[in-house]
Design a protein around this motif. Structure first.
Motif, PDB file in Angstrom:
ATOM      1  N   SER A   1     -86.093  54.349 -94.752  1.00  0.00           N
ATOM      2  CA  SER A   1     -86.595  54.946 -93.982  1.00  0.00           C
ATOM      3  C   SER A   1     -87.679  54.733 -92.547  1.00  0.00           C
ATOM      4  CB  SER A   1     -87.206  56.384 -94.473  1.00  0.00           C
ATOM      5  OG  SER A   1     -86.285  56.701 -95.137  1.00  0.00           O
TER       6      SER A   1
ATOM      7  N   ASP B   1     -88.362  61.708-104.103  1.00  0.00           N
ATOM      8  CA  ASP B   1     -87.613  61.895-102.916  1.00  0.00           C
ATOM      9  C   ASP B   1     -87.291  63.485-102.241  1.00  0.00           C
ATOM     10  OD1 ASP B   1     -87.438  59.898-101.091  1.00  0.00           O
ATOM     11  OD2 ASP B   1     -85.290  59.270-101.924  1.00  0.00           O
TER      12      ASP B   1
ATOM     13  N   THR C   1     -87.416  59.305 -97.486  1.00  0.00           N
ATOM     14  CA  THR C   1     -86.670  58.703 -98.572  1.00  0.00           C
ATOM     15  C   THR C   1     -86.643  57.580 -98.840  1.00  0.00           C
ATOM     16  OG1 THR C   1     -84.747  59.275 -96.985  1.00  0.00           O
ATOM     17  CG2 THR C   1     -85.327  61.276 -97.874  1.00  0.00           C
ATOM     18  N   LYS C   2     -86.169  57.304-100.401  1.00  0.00           N
ATOM     19  CA  LYS C   2     -86.034  55.774-100.690  1.00  0.00           C
ATOM     20  C   LYS C   2     -84.915  56.593-100.935  1.00  0.00           C
ATOM     21  CE  LYS C   2     -90.064  54.331-100.589  1.00  0.00           C
ATOM     22  NZ  LYS C   2     -90.424  55.078 -99.752  1.00  0.00           N
ATOM     23  N   ASN C   3     -84.097  57.138-101.642  1.00  0.00           N
ATOM     24  CA  ASN C   3     -82.893  57.030-102.717  1.00  0.00           C
ATOM     25  C   ASN C   3     -81.729  56.955-101.741  1.00  0.00           C
ATOM     26  OD1 ASN C   3     -80.710  59.161-102.755  1.00  0.00           O
ATOM     27  ND2 ASN C   3     -80.640  58.066-104.992  1.00  0.00           N
TER      28      ASN C   3
ATOM     29  N   ALA D   1     -80.664  60.781-100.598  1.00  0.00           N
ATOM     30  CA  ALA D   1     -81.600  61.772-100.527  1.00  0.00           C
ATOM     31  C   ALA D   1     -81.716  61.193 -98.867  1.00  0.00           C
ATOM     32  CB  ALA D   1     -83.043  61.242-101.441  1.00  0.00           C
ATOM     33  N   THR D   2     -81.665  60.118 -97.959  1.00  0.00           N
ATOM     34  CA  THR D   2     -81.844  60.001 -96.645  1.00  0.00           C
ATOM     35  C   THR D   2     -80.667  60.209 -96.083  1.00  0.00           C
ATOM     36  OG1 THR D   2     -82.900  57.985 -97.428  1.00  0.00           O
ATOM     37  CG2 THR D   2     -81.228  57.545 -94.933  1.00  0.00           C
TER      38      THR D   2
ATOM     39  N   LYS E   1     -81.013  64.134 -95.365  1.00  0.00           N
ATOM     40  CA  LYS E   1     -82.470  63.953 -93.991  1.00  0.00           C
ATOM     41  C   LYS E   1     -81.108  64.112 -93.138  1.00  0.00           C
ATOM     42  CE  LYS E   1     -84.623  60.406 -93.862  1.00  0.00           C
ATOM     43  NZ  LYS E   1     -85.892  59.514 -93.993  1.00  0.00           N
TER      44      LYS E   1
END
Length: 536
Positions: A118, A164, A172-174, A177-178, A181
């Motif tokens: 991200s 997140d 987002t990091k996970n 979650a990315t 997105k």
């Protein structure tokens, strides 16, 4: 000779190196794919390059498509910089045949590589272009079982996931979650349909995948960060499907012998690289020839004709049966049983283990004697034939440089499926479990392995596992050469249904596992003596 697009013009040079070239215009394929992407794959490991990326190559070679695949990395972005970009996204696939021959092929179907980071603005802009394009038909993933996990062993959300959920679809990091997105962007752009396919070896992988994405989306809705209609879109399988799948192909780390053979034929830049996150990679990938991919045929925006590249498409029930056949009976349990015991017995190569009569007795009984009686027959593959191929051809292949240490990785995340499901079948069918030997031996061997001392009394490294520290703490006080040091330490582990899928202390197996484990604490050679005693 260097591996890059320009060198593809040297047909005679590659032929002299016994390398087959792509039978299509790689540059034209890349342009067509970038303009109207159809398939994005997340995960840049060996299984992707040896199997997944070869599928569109087959279609391209036959003129059945003009598009390749876009790859994305969520875990170890350095791989793109080290073994993809310098080689124009080309890769040499080396098939290791049981007859001592190899087959080499340049895979050119990878159109571009992206880092799903991200903080990388250029990459995020490109992902937005891709995900908002109605031409996109499918996503696929090989990010390992733990890549879909949102929670820690205690049930709490992972810190990155929790952050997140609170921050929403921004930075987002996970990985889950990315992806959520990216799907949100697609929904915002009109919500063109899409299939999201996990190709990882975890039971009911499509359901697991959907649950992870849906959980994050609903948390965003609850926190007022996205619209409720987005979560509803994700839950409508006519819009976003999460097909179930079963995949099977052994793709070990790059072999030094293969590297040497490529270099001997004048191919440069084949060195193995260890990334900062511990990944082993190279500009080539080596793998066995047998491969299976079975996918639920649920693609709301269409799909490439992958059945013409050898993929089995069927209904969910057939996928589930095929997956159960493989991971609970015909391959994965054998792999885990021989890997932990192989580490204890000092082996570093699976093929060498297959010359050990005690190891072969262990897995033969496990597959044929204890698994087949409760195997799920999928209809499209014959279970006994599958085991025959595993035991007689795949595992003994001396040119497969696979290590038990690699297979022993993340065992705590695997035993529920690889052994727990068979135990459940015995319980459900009211079968007598007192005659089971290989399953309890495999579990006892794993627990003995966690002590970090081999059967000769030498310290050994225990492979990475998310529960490694937790389990080793539970085994404190147990001494590898002192049976009297055992005071019931493994009992709580055996009772943990989160690990085994069932509380083993409610079955006759717990006492048997406990007895075997204690016998394996009798000093040098105790593990082998225990195997021989019970497998005689």
């Amino acid at each position: 000779m260097k591996l890059n697009r320009a060198s593809l013009a040297d047909k005679a040079g590659w032929a002299a190196a016994h390398v087959t070239l792509p039978q299509y215009d790689v540059a034209a394929m890349a342009e067509a794919t970038k303009a109207a992407p159809a398939w994005v794959h997340f995960g840049t490991g060996n299984i992707f390059r040896a199997f997944i990326a070869v599928l569109p190559q087959r279609l391209l070679n036959e003129g059945l498509t003009d598009k390749g695949i876009i790859m994305a990395n969520t875990h170890d972005p350095a791989i793109i910089d080290t073994v993809f970009t310098p080689y124009d996204n080309l890769c040499i696939s080396v098939v290791l045949n049981p007859d001592a021959t190899t087959s080499r092929e340049i895979v050119g179907s990878i159109a571009e590589g992206l880092k799903a980071d991200s903080s990388n603005e250029a990459a995020m802009a490109r992902f937005k272009e891709i995900f908002t394009n109605p031409s996109l038909q499918m996503l696929s993933f090989t990010i390992t079982e733990k890549g879909y996990a949102l929670r820690q062993p205690d049930g709490a959300f992972l810190p990155a996931v929790e952050a997140d959920m609170e921050e929403g679809p921004h930075n987002t990091k996970n990985a889950m979650a990315t992806l959520t997105k990216f799907l949100y962007w697609r929904w915002q752009a009109g919500g063109a349909p899409l299939a999201v396919c996990s190709l990882d070896n975890c039971s009911h992988n499509g359901e697991v995948f959907h649950n992870s994405v849906s959980t994050i989306a609903k948390a965003w809705v609850e926190n007022g960060l996205v619209e409720a209609d987005f979560a509803a879109w994700l839950d409508d399988e006519t819009k976003v499907s999460f097909p179930w799948s079963m995949i099977d192909k052994i793709t070990p780390r790059p072999s030094k012998e293969v590297q040497a053979s490529l270099e001997a034929d004048g191919i440069e830049g084949m060195e193995t690289i260890v990334t900062s996150k511990g990944g082993y990679t190279a500009a080539f990938v080596n793998a066995e020839r047998p491969q299976y991919l079975v996918i639920e045929d649920k693609f709301p925006n269409g799909r490439p004709p992958l059945e013409k590249a050898g993929v089995y498409f069927c209904d969910r029930e057939t996928v589930n049966k095929t997956e159960r056949m493989k991971v609970t009976t015909c391959l994965n349990p054998l792999h885990t049983a021989m890997s932990v015991n192989g580490c204890l017995l000092g082996y570093t190569k699976i093929a060498d283990e297959m010359k050990d009569p005690d190891i072969t007795a262990l897995i033969t009984r496990l597959g044929y004697g204890e698994g087949l009686p409760v195997v799920t027959h999928p209809g499209i593959l014959e279970p006994k034939d599958f085991i025959d191929e595993v035991v007689k051809e795949r595992l003994p292949n001396p040119f497969m440089p696979d290590a038990p240490q690699r297979i022993a990785t993340d065992t705590s995340q695997k035993v529920a499926v690889r052994f727990g499901e068979t135990v459940k079948s015995y319980v459900a069918e009211k079968r007598d479990m007192t005659g089971l030997v290989s399953i309890p031996l495999a579990i006892a061997g794993w627990l003995r392995y966690l002590l970090g001392v081999d059967d000769a009394g030498k310290e050994m490294e225990v492979s990475d596992d998310p529960l490694k520290e937790h389990l080793q703490n539970q085994l404190k006080g147990v001494v590898w050469n002192d049976p009297s040091s055992y005071a019931g330490q493994i009992r709580p582990i055996l009772a943990n249904a989160n690990i085994f899928g069932v509380d083993l202390t409610t079955t006759p197996l717990a006492d048997k596992i406990e007895a075997m484990f204690v016998e394996e604490l009798a000093g040098p050679g105790a593990v082998r003596k225990t195997l021989q005693k019970y497998l005689a």
